[in-house]
Scaffold this motif. Structure first.
Motif, PDB file in Angstrom:
ATOM      1  N   VAL A   1       8.681 -10.643 -11.319  1.00  0.00           N
ATOM      2  CA  VAL A   1       9.837 -10.292 -11.022  1.00  0.00           C
ATOM      3  C   VAL A   1      10.696 -10.208 -12.426  1.00  0.00           C
ATOM      4  O   VAL A   1      10.638 -11.043 -13.455  1.00  0.00           O
ATOM      5  N   VAL A   2      11.260  -9.067 -12.829  1.00  0.00           N
ATOM      6  CA  VAL A   2      11.810  -8.746 -13.915  1.00  0.00           C
ATOM      7  C   VAL A   2      13.323  -8.346 -13.720  1.00  0.00           C
ATOM      8  O   VAL A   2      13.696  -8.869 -12.457  1.00  0.00           O
ATOM      9  N   ALA A   3      13.780  -7.306 -13.980  1.00  0.00           N
ATOM     10  CA  ALA A   3      15.077  -6.804 -13.522  1.00  0.00           C
ATOM     11  C   ALA A   3      14.397  -5.694 -12.537  1.00  0.00           C
ATOM     12  O   ALA A   3      14.462  -4.405 -12.636  1.00  0.00           O
ATOM     13  N   GLY A   4      14.107  -6.221 -11.368  1.00  0.00           N
ATOM     14  CA  GLY A   4      13.193  -5.397 -10.323  1.00  0.00           C
ATOM     15  C   GLY A   4      11.872  -6.275 -10.271  1.00  0.00           C
ATOM     16  O   GLY A   4      11.922  -7.303 -10.723  1.00  0.00           O
ATOM     17  N   THR A   5      10.793  -5.321 -10.107  1.00  0.00           N
ATOM     18  CA  THR A   5       9.553  -6.055  -9.858  1.00  0.00           C
ATOM     19  C   THR A   5       8.384  -5.045 -10.233  1.00  0.00           C
ATOM     20  O   THR A   5       8.518  -3.968  -9.860  1.00  0.00           O
ATOM     21  N   ASN A   6       7.566  -5.596 -11.134  1.00  0.00           N
ATOM     22  CA  ASN A   6       6.348  -5.120 -11.631  1.00  0.00           C
ATOM     23  C   ASN A   6       5.341  -5.297 -10.537  1.00  0.00           C
ATOM     24  O   ASN A   6       5.179  -6.676 -10.230  1.00  0.00           O
ATOM     25  N   TYR A   7       4.426  -4.609 -10.179  1.00  0.00           N
ATOM     26  CA  TYR A   7       3.369  -4.721  -9.314  1.00  0.00           C
ATOM     27  C   TYR A   7       2.115  -4.515 -10.246  1.00  0.00           C
ATOM     28  O   TYR A   7       2.073  -3.351 -10.753  1.00  0.00           O
TER      29      TYR A   7
ATOM     30  N   LYS B   1      -9.976   8.475  -2.575  1.00  0.00           N
ATOM     31  CA  LYS B   1      -9.660   7.080  -1.610  1.00  0.00           C
ATOM     32  C   LYS B   1      -8.631   6.663  -2.573  1.00  0.00           C
ATOM     33  O   LYS B   1      -8.670   6.694  -3.741  1.00  0.00           O
ATOM     34  N   PHE B   2      -7.790   5.743  -1.992  1.00  0.00           N
ATOM     35  CA  PHE B   2      -6.624   4.816  -2.653  1.00  0.00           C
ATOM     36  C   PHE B   2      -6.287   4.021  -2.102  1.00  0.00           C
ATOM     37  O   PHE B   2      -5.375   3.811  -1.134  1.00  0.00           O
ATOM     38  N   LEU B   3      -7.357   2.720  -1.857  1.00  0.00           N
ATOM     39  CA  LEU B   3      -6.934   1.483  -1.252  1.00  0.00           C
ATOM     40  C   LEU B   3      -6.889   0.314  -1.825  1.00  0.00           C
ATOM     41  O   LEU B   3      -7.474   0.004  -2.651  1.00  0.00           O
TER      42      LEU B   3
ATOM     43  N   THR C   1       3.132   6.024  -3.558  1.00  0.00           N
ATOM     44  CA  THR C   1       4.275   7.034  -3.939  1.00  0.00           C
ATOM     45  C   THR C   1       3.937   7.324  -5.561  1.00  0.00           C
ATOM     46  O   THR C   1       4.535   8.278  -6.009  1.00  0.00           O
ATOM     47  N   VAL C   2       2.892   6.617  -6.168  1.00  0.00           N
ATOM     48  CA  VAL C   2       2.547   7.105  -7.490  1.00  0.00           C
ATOM     49  C   VAL C   2       1.169   7.665  -7.606  1.00  0.00           C
ATOM     50  O   VAL C   2       0.735   7.988  -8.657  1.00  0.00           O
ATOM     51  N   LYS C   3       0.487   7.846  -6.554  1.00  0.00           N
ATOM     52  CA  LYS C   3      -0.818   8.102  -6.372  1.00  0.00           C
ATOM     53  C   LYS C   3      -0.685   9.773  -7.234  1.00  0.00           C
ATOM     54  O   LYS C   3      -1.800  10.006  -8.023  1.00  0.00           O
ATOM     55  N   THR C   4       0.129  10.693  -6.736  1.00  0.00           N
ATOM     56  CA  THR C   4       0.142  11.965  -7.443  1.00  0.00           C
ATOM     57  C   THR C   4       0.178  11.852  -8.849  1.00  0.00           C
ATOM     58  O   THR C   4      -0.644  12.767  -9.719  1.00  0.00           O
ATOM     59  N   GLU C   5       1.079  10.929  -9.261  1.00  0.00           N
ATOM     60  CA  GLU C   5       1.343  10.881 -10.934  1.00  0.00           C
ATOM     61  C   GLU C   5      -0.120  10.266 -11.541  1.00  0.00           C
ATOM     62  O   GLU C   5      -0.468  10.810 -12.528  1.00  0.00           O
TER      63      GLU C   5
ATOM     64  N   GLN D   1       0.858  -0.994   0.105  1.00  0.00           N
ATOM     65  CA  GLN D   1       0.122  -0.107  -0.041  1.00  0.00           C
ATOM     66  C   GLN D   1       0.826   1.278   0.047  1.00  0.00           C
ATOM     67  O   GLN D   1       0.823   2.127  -0.797  1.00  0.00           O
ATOM     68  N   GLN D   2       1.821   1.264   0.958  1.00  0.00           N
ATOM     69  CA  GLN D   2       2.589   2.353   0.978  1.00  0.00           C
ATOM     70  C   GLN D   2       3.349   2.502  -0.491  1.00  0.00           C
ATOM     71  O   GLN D   2       3.707   3.743  -0.879  1.00  0.00           O
ATOM     72  N   LEU D   3       4.221   1.661  -0.968  1.00  0.00           N
ATOM     73  CA  LEU D   3       4.812   1.586  -2.222  1.00  0.00           C
ATOM     74  C   LEU D   3       3.956   2.097  -3.274  1.00  0.00           C
ATOM     75  O   LEU D   3       4.338   2.979  -3.927  1.00  0.00           O
TER      76      LEU D   3
END
Length: 95
Positions: free
Chosen positions: A47-53, A37-39, A22-26, A17-19
């Protein structure tokens, strides 16, 4: 999870949720509106070269949005894309 595929559906966690917050404004800029609301409802990871959510987000009323958010190996988080409108019943698909 198959190689390169997404995980099984996961239940919300405070960490994710916290992660995503960080993109809510965008997201608000892309949707051209303020979100009261943003729940996090549920999510999948890839898993890639990092992580996609791939996340299902309740933005109030009966409205939901699906997000694709990328976290690189350095920990930087960015909004890749979003899909709107979505329903509570719609499964999160790769996009």
């Amino acid at each position: 999870m198959r190689a390169g595929g997404t995980s099984e559906l996961k239940q919300p966690s405070e960490e994710v949720q916290q992660l995503l917050e960080t993109v809510k404004t965008e997201l608000e800029e892309k949707m051209e509106r303020k979100l009261d609301k943003f729940l996090l409802v549920s999510y999948k990871t890839q898993v890639v070269a990092g992580t996609n959510y791939f996340a299902k987000i309740d933005i109030g009323g009966e409205e939901l949005v699906h997000l694709r958010v990328y976290k690189n190996l350095q920990g930087e988080v960015s909004l890749h894309s979003h899909q709107h409108p979505k329903t509570r019943e719609e499964d999160i698909q790769y996009f």
